[in-house]
Design a protein around this motif. Structure first.
Motif, PDB file in Angstrom:
ATOM      1  N   ASP A  28       0.811  -1.217   0.000  1.00  0.00           N
ATOM      2  CA  ASP A  28       0.000   0.000   0.000  1.00  0.00           C
ATOM      3  C   ASP A  28       0.846   1.269   0.000  1.00  0.00           C
ATOM      4  O   ASP A  28       0.320   2.365  -0.227  1.00  0.00           O
ATOM      5  N   GLY A  89      -1.420   2.961   7.344  1.00  0.00           N
ATOM      6  CA  GLY A  89      -1.517   1.824   8.261  1.00  0.00           C
ATOM      7  C   GLY A  89      -0.370   1.803   9.259  1.00  0.00           C
ATOM      8  O   GLY A  89      -0.540   1.360  10.406  1.00  0.00           O
ATOM      9  N   VAL A  92      -1.396   3.942  12.102  1.00  0.00           N
ATOM     10  CA  VAL A  92      -2.318   3.241  13.003  1.00  0.00           C
ATOM     11  C   VAL A  92      -1.524   2.395  14.000  1.00  0.00           C
ATOM     12  O   VAL A  92      -1.760   2.437  15.213  1.00  0.00           O
ATOM     13  N   ALA A 262      -3.197  -4.377   3.867  1.00  0.00           N
ATOM     14  CA  ALA A 262      -2.768  -3.882   5.173  1.00  0.00           C
ATOM     15  C   ALA A 262      -3.460  -2.591   5.588  1.00  0.00           C
ATOM     16  O   ALA A 262      -4.071  -2.522   6.664  1.00  0.00           O
ATOM     17  N   ALA A 263      -3.364  -1.553   4.768  1.00  0.00           N
ATOM     18  CA  ALA A 263      -3.891  -0.242   5.165  1.00  0.00           C
ATOM     19  C   ALA A 263      -5.391  -0.294   5.403  1.00  0.00           C
ATOM     20  O   ALA A 263      -5.897   0.251   6.396  1.00  0.00           O
ATOM     21  N   GLU A 264      -6.124  -0.943   4.517  1.00  0.00           N
ATOM     22  CA  GLU A 264      -7.576  -1.050   4.640  1.00  0.00           C
ATOM     23  C   GLU A 264      -7.964  -1.741   5.948  1.00  0.00           C
ATOM     24  O   GLU A 264      -8.838  -1.277   6.688  1.00  0.00           O
ATOM     25  N   LEU A 266      -6.149  -2.249   8.727  1.00  0.00           N
ATOM     26  CA  LEU A 266      -5.730  -1.525   9.930  1.00  0.00           C
ATOM     27  C   LEU A 266      -6.637  -0.326  10.207  1.00  0.00           C
ATOM     28  O   LEU A 266      -6.977  -0.050  11.360  1.00  0.00           O
ATOM     29  N   ARG A 267      -7.032   0.383   9.159  1.00  0.00           N
ATOM     30  CA  ARG A 267      -7.969   1.500   9.351  1.00  0.00           C
ATOM     31  C   ARG A 267      -9.294   1.005   9.916  1.00  0.00           C
ATOM     32  O   ARG A 267      -9.866   1.615  10.838  1.00  0.00           O
ATOM     33  N   ASP A 270      -8.923   0.077  13.531  1.00  0.00           N
ATOM     34  CA  ASP A 270      -8.764   1.250  14.378  1.00  0.00           C
ATOM     35  C   ASP A 270     -10.116   1.936  14.621  1.00  0.00           C
ATOM     36  O   ASP A 270     -10.385   2.418  15.723  1.00  0.00           O
TER      37      ASP A 270
END
Length: 274
Positions: A28, A89, A92, A262-264, A266-267, A270
């Protein structure tokens, strides 16, 4: 309860957090995905013409036999990683590390966790780091930072031009302090110190009876070092959150399986924690 809710529950119950990250963590951020020869060749078309795969280029023999080829590959990656901005991410995870005692175990050599703000003493890089160098001749010079070091790489041939990075002690050729395939000359001193610190931390958590939640991100099965670490560290609690777009299954039947990038993921986690 869906997998994201289950993962959030495991995080809420944590006394400490271990992040185990593989190559999928960097996708990402725009870093190439080397899944199979086609993925590698999409990132590096010149190597398709030569028929060279990642496993063949990531071989220390090239530094002795064809150093321009070797530094063409690693010099390009060094410049790429220096210019890459970690995706959100990482932010986060950094915020979580302020909420819980946290450590990172990663096979990535790109230094993205350090760039994102993680302290050097909480990151264990089991395959080394491209941001550190060692002497090819093992002259006795300790591993040193690659700050200010670069290699001029022809983008067409992917070969580096002289002068190539050299050892500050003996003047011989330098190479990245990375564990490559079939690597018998890797200097493990820097990484071993990280791993020893990592092991002491895990032992202290067990001795104090603290509950550890493991968040594994983008770690595949082809080189399973990171997955094994995540499974071993979470074996007693079953608190394993596996984020993997292609291979999310948790074999021991516990934990949470999140089939996402990953980014999706982790967001989304969170958001649930807040």
């Amino acid at each position: 309860m869906n997998e994201l809710d289950r993962a959030a529950e495991l995080l809420r119950g944590a006394d400490a957090l271990l992040v185990c990250a593989g190559a999928g963590m960097g996708v990402d951020s725009g870093l190439p995905d080397f899944r199979g020869p086609e993925g590698f060749w999409r990132a590096y078309p010149p190597y398709r013409a030569l028929g060279l795969r990642f496993e063949e280029l990531a071989d220390p023999v090239h530094f002795a036999d064809d150093p321009e080829l070797a530094w063409g590959f690693y010099g390009h990656r060094l410049d790429l990683y220096r210019s890459t901005v970690p995706h959100d991410g990482f932010g986060v995870l950094l915020a979580w590390a302020r909420r819980w005692p946290a450590r990172v175990f990663t096979s990535n050599v790109d230094g993205q966790f350090h760039r994102a703000g993680f302290a050097a003493d909480v990151v264990a890089e089991c395959h080394g780091s491209i941001h550190h160098l060692q002497c090819l001749d093992n002259c006795g010079q300790p591993v040193w930072p690659a700050d200010g070091v670069s290699a001029r790489v022809d983008p067409v041939t992917m070969r580096a031009a002289a002068p190539l990075p050299s050892c500050p002690a003996c003047g011989g050729l330098a190479r990245p302090n990375i564990l490559m395939f079939g690597d018998l000359s890797w200097d493990p001193a820097r990484t071993q110190a990280q791993l020893d610190s990592h092991t002491r931390w895990l032992r202290s958590l067990r001795a104090e009876g603290r509950r550890l939640t493991v968040v594994e991100i983008g770690a595949g099965t082809a080189v399973p070092t990171v997955r094994r670490q995540a499974e071993l560290a979470s074996a007693s609690s079953g608190a394993l959150v596996r984020i993997n777009l292609h291979e999310p299954e948790v074999r021991h039947g516990r934990g949470a399986e999140i089939a996402a990038r990953a980014a999706e993921a982790l967001r989304a986690l969170d958001e649930r924690l807040h």
